[in-house]
Design an enzyme around this catalytic site. Structure first.
Site, PDB file in Angstrom:
ATOM      1  N   CYS A 149       0.473  -0.949   0.108  1.00  0.00           N
ATOM      2  CA  CYS A 149      -0.230  -0.092   0.634  1.00  0.00           C
ATOM      3  C   CYS A 149       0.899   1.144  -0.142  1.00  0.00           C
ATOM      4  CB  CYS A 149      -0.820   0.258   0.841  1.00  0.00           C
ATOM      5  SG  CYS A 149      -2.539  -1.746   1.221  1.00  0.00           S
ATOM      6  N   GLY A 156      -0.235   9.783  -6.830  1.00  0.00           N
ATOM      7  CA  GLY A 156       0.462   8.391  -7.001  1.00  0.00           C
ATOM      8  C   GLY A 156       1.764   9.275  -7.109  1.00  0.00           C
ATOM      9  N   GLY A 190      -3.375  -3.848  -5.139  1.00  0.00           N
ATOM     10  CA  GLY A 190      -4.145  -5.466  -5.334  1.00  0.00           C
ATOM     11  C   GLY A 190      -3.547  -6.390  -4.472  1.00  0.00           C
ATOM     12  N   ARG A 324      -2.646 -14.693 -44.321  1.00  0.00           N
ATOM     13  CA  ARG A 324      -3.924 -13.805 -44.259  1.00  0.00           C
ATOM     14  C   ARG A 324      -3.454 -13.665 -46.132  1.00  0.00           C
ATOM     15  NH1 ARG A 324      -8.954 -13.160 -43.711  1.00  0.00           N
ATOM     16  NH2 ARG A 324      -9.876 -10.909 -44.409  1.00  0.00           N
ATOM     17  N   GLN A 345       4.239  -4.349 -43.458  1.00  0.00           N
ATOM     18  CA  GLN A 345       6.204  -4.173 -42.913  1.00  0.00           C
ATOM     19  C   GLN A 345       6.438  -3.415 -41.890  1.00  0.00           C
ATOM     20  OE1 GLN A 345       8.349  -5.653 -46.525  1.00  0.00           O
ATOM     21  NE2 GLN A 345       7.636  -7.129 -46.780  1.00  0.00           N
ATOM     22  N   GLU A 444       2.166   2.664 -10.327  1.00  0.00           N
ATOM     23  CA  GLU A 444       3.391   2.870 -10.393  1.00  0.00           C
ATOM     24  C   GLU A 444       4.297   4.146 -11.078  1.00  0.00           C
ATOM     25  OE1 GLU A 444       5.576   1.874  -7.848  1.00  0.00           O
ATOM     26  OE2 GLU A 444       3.733  -0.220  -8.016  1.00  0.00           O
TER      27      GLU A 444
END
Length: 690
Positions: A149, A156, A190, A324, A345, A444
């Site tokens: 925590c 944050g 989490g 494909r 490409q 994070e």
């Protein structure tokens, strides 16, 4: 090679065989070079065990499950992983990579496992001392379930701004935890929502004299053995998310909640019984620097996780593009595989090159983090040297994590579009990559804000009178080239041919000039704003981000990734020439693509390039490299792809049987051939209009 062939068996003959035969190298040899034999054995052992265990069986019904059902199944899988990891003597580093290995199957399972097995334990190892290791042992034995925590509702990325308080009371020999208001509630942890009964909590430490000594970690019981929330603690679940719904993210508040003095993780700072704060660091910034290396662990891990998502995405798209077919030459009855088209490409192969560069770099960065973590047990290491090491890891990870997230997210979106309408199907396996990887862009630290940590470190270093001494002592060596910064800034480059660009030394030289130029430019911009704003440091930093500091951080980490890939992998002694040749092409493509995409304007602005020729040559070189890599592409993804069971994509399976798998997926979907449950209502409306 016999043992490797057991792990990596021959692919079945089929639609992809033609392109596999075109490769100039052996795909198994490449797999060993990019992954190492030990890691290949480890991850394929896990994947094989998962495939054989019914716990991990894929089901089309999963998407219709309730949030609670999804979480319960995810938790069951995370616990099952502990049982199936083969105990065959793999070293700690290899075991620590389990998160990426599991993530290629399901990121919710991966993160759930990581929090249970290592995230909580590593936080305690990094900040705690011998008396705290009992919690690590208990977590590893599943006697407790932990969570970490740090983030709060209102803060944050700016972890210094966290407001949860831990006040020491000498009379009771306890800390009192308090949450001032909901904005200071811990969130996004989490396992916190429903599962954890212990938490690693970051809080501002206050001594009895009212002095705040900054952020410290505490190991805190939050639920009892029956998972009832303890008095003084309020815990809630954050609810459904855009992705990663197998993870129960929660929020938590404290109300005069008492914890023992021993709950303080006291490696970098402690409080005496009487309430006096003590620390081995005299300079608070050095203490914070030492902590930063430990705090960087999650960012280093996310760099690896994004790399794994990127590998999955390019595997799906390139295998599908080789199968494909669309259009073809006029007059021909044969349609052409879309991998043959230059546009396809150009859209996909740079992402393939990024997958290789990022995959290797993330493993090297993880090695460095592990070495830093082990250094805490070296009593002879100078604390200032360790603090500087921690700061460099923090700076690198603060830009590597954003770049990795953006590389993966851009690739996944391009892959989705490049696979056409079929790429939109859930069974294609792309949408879940997109939804889950999206979280890594803010986990994070929000990427754009997080990169300021890197630019701040770079600018401070640039302005430091002891710059050369600091650079020479650098553990990672990410800025060694700055020792000749002024000399590099006098350079210009005017390539005459594409061949002149196709040299690793040239690409790295361009990047070295670019970082030096952006560093000088950003530092000058910052100083100008600082003078104009009457020494307002915050305003000066704020107004020197766009086109300056942010671009600087991006160029810095792109250079370091490329330099690491070239110096430590492409130039590895004994590397087979066929492998080296392809790796060099991947290096060149990623370098030129990144320069063309992000930095051409700056190279012209600073006078390093002049006239239209350099940009034209760079673009021609990119297209030429894409054409050169076409025969290698399928084999290249074979070398980094997970098993078909793990990839779980009807478009990207190794047998190339796209249309058979599409038919099976569509036919097996529940009620695929049944009428709508509301058919009578539809029918009545239809009849009324006849």
């Amino acid at each position: 090679m016999a043992e490797i062939k057991e792990i990596l068996p021959d692919f079945p003959s089929g639609p992809l065989s033609n392109y596999r035969k075109q490769a100039s190298f052996d795909w198994r040899n490449m797999a060993v070079v990019i992954d190492t034999e030990e890691r290949l054995k480890f991850k394929h052992a896990i994947w094989k065990a998962m495939e054989e265990d019914p716990t991990f069986t894929h089901s089309v019904k999963d998407k219709d499950s309730s949030l609670d059902e999804i979480r319960n199944r995810t938790f069951e899988k995370a616990l099952k992983v502990r049982e199936i990891i083969p105990d065959t003597g793999f070293d700690f580093r290899t075991r620590a990579e389990t998160s990426s290995v599991l993530g290629q199957y399901d990121w919710s399972v991966s993160l759930r496992y990581a929090i249970l097995q290592s995230f909580f334990s590593n936080a305690i190892r990094g900040a705690g001392t011998k008396g705290h290791y009992k919690y690590v042992e208990a977590a590893e034995k599943q006697q407790i379930y932990g969570c970490v925590c740090m983030t709060e509702i209102g803060h944050g990325t700016n972890i210094r701004g966290l407001r949860t308080k831990a006040t020491y009371v000498p009379s009771t020999q306890k800390f009192i935890l308090n949450t001032p208001d909901f904005q200071a509630a811990k969130c996004w942890a989490g396992n916190l929502g429903k599962t954890a009964n212990f938490a690693y909590v970051m809080a501002q430490l206050y001594t009895p004299d009212g002095v705040c000594h900054g952020l410290h970690g505490f190991v805190v019981p939050i639920r009892d053995s029956q998972l009832n929330t303890l008095p003084g603690v309020i815990i809630g679940d954050m609810g459904p998310k855009a992705g990663l719904n197998g993870l129960d993210n929660g929020f938590m508040m404290f109300n005069n909640y008492e914890i023992p003095k021993e709950s303080l993780l006291n490696k970098n700072g402690d409080v005496t019984a009487e309430g006096t704060y003590v620390s081995p660091f005299k300079d608070p910034s050095k203490k914070f620097g030492a902590s930063l290396g430990n705090l960087s662990g999650a960012r280093v891990a996310i760099t690896s996780l994004c790399s794994a998502s990127l590998c999955n995405a390019v595997t799906i798209a390139i295998r599908y593009s080789a199968i494909r077919k669309q259009f073809g030459n006029p007059g021909s009855n044969e349609e052409m595989p879309i991998i043959e088209y230059q546009l396809q490409q150009w859209r996909l192969f740079p992402h393939l090159s990024a997958a290789y560069v990022l995959k290797y770099f993330s493993s090297v960065l993880f090695d460095n983090l592990m070495s830093f973590a082990l250094s805490q047990f070296d009593s002879d290491m100078n604390q200032e040297v360790r603090a500087a090491w921690g700061m460099e890891i923090h700076a690198v990870s603060s830009s590597a994590k954003p770049l990795a997230g953006w590389l993966a997210q851009t690739a996944i979106q391009d892959v989705r579009e490049a696979c056409g309408g079929h790429g939109y199907l859930q069974c294609a396996g792309i949408s879940r990559l997109r939804d889950d990887n999206d979280a890594f862009l803010t986990f994070e630290g929000e990427n754009n804000v997080l990169m300021q940590q890197t630019s701040n470190w770079l600018i401070n270093l640039w302005n430091d009178s002891k710059r050369e001494v600091i650079i020479q002592k650098s553990k990672l060596g990410s800025l060694t080239f700055l020792l000749k910064a002024e000399q590099r800034l006098n350079n210009t480059f005017q390539p005459g041919t594409v061949e002149a660009l196709l040299k690793p030394k040239v690409i790295l030289g361009i990047y070295k000039w670019l970082v030096c130029y952006l560093l000088r430019l950003t530092a000058e911009k910052y100083q100008t704003l600082l003078a104009a704003s009457d020494q307002d440091n915050f305003l000066a930093k704020n107004e020197s981000q766009v086109f300056f500091a942010r671009t600087l951080s991006l160029a810095y980490i792109e250079h370091f990734m490329l330099e690491t890939f070239h110096n430590q992998l492409c130039q590895r002694p004994g590397l087979p020439e066929d492998i080296k040749n392809v790796l060099n092409k991947l290096f060149l493509l990623y370098g030129l693509w990144s320069l063309e995409k992000q930095h051409l304007g700056t190279l012209y602005e600073g006078g390093y390039f002049k006239g239209p020729k350099p940009s034209k040559l760079i673009r021609n070189a990119i297209l030429g490299l894409c054409e050169d890599l076409k025969p290698e592409a399928v084999a290249l993804v074979d070398s980094i792809a997970p098993t078909d069971f793990v990839l779980n994509s009807v478009l990207g399976a190794s047998d190339g049987q796209v249309y058979k798998r599409l038919e099976q997926a569509m036919s097996q979907y529940p009620d695929s051939f049944a009428k709508s449950s509301n058919w009578s209502e539809f029918a009545s409306r239809l009849k009324s209009k006849l």
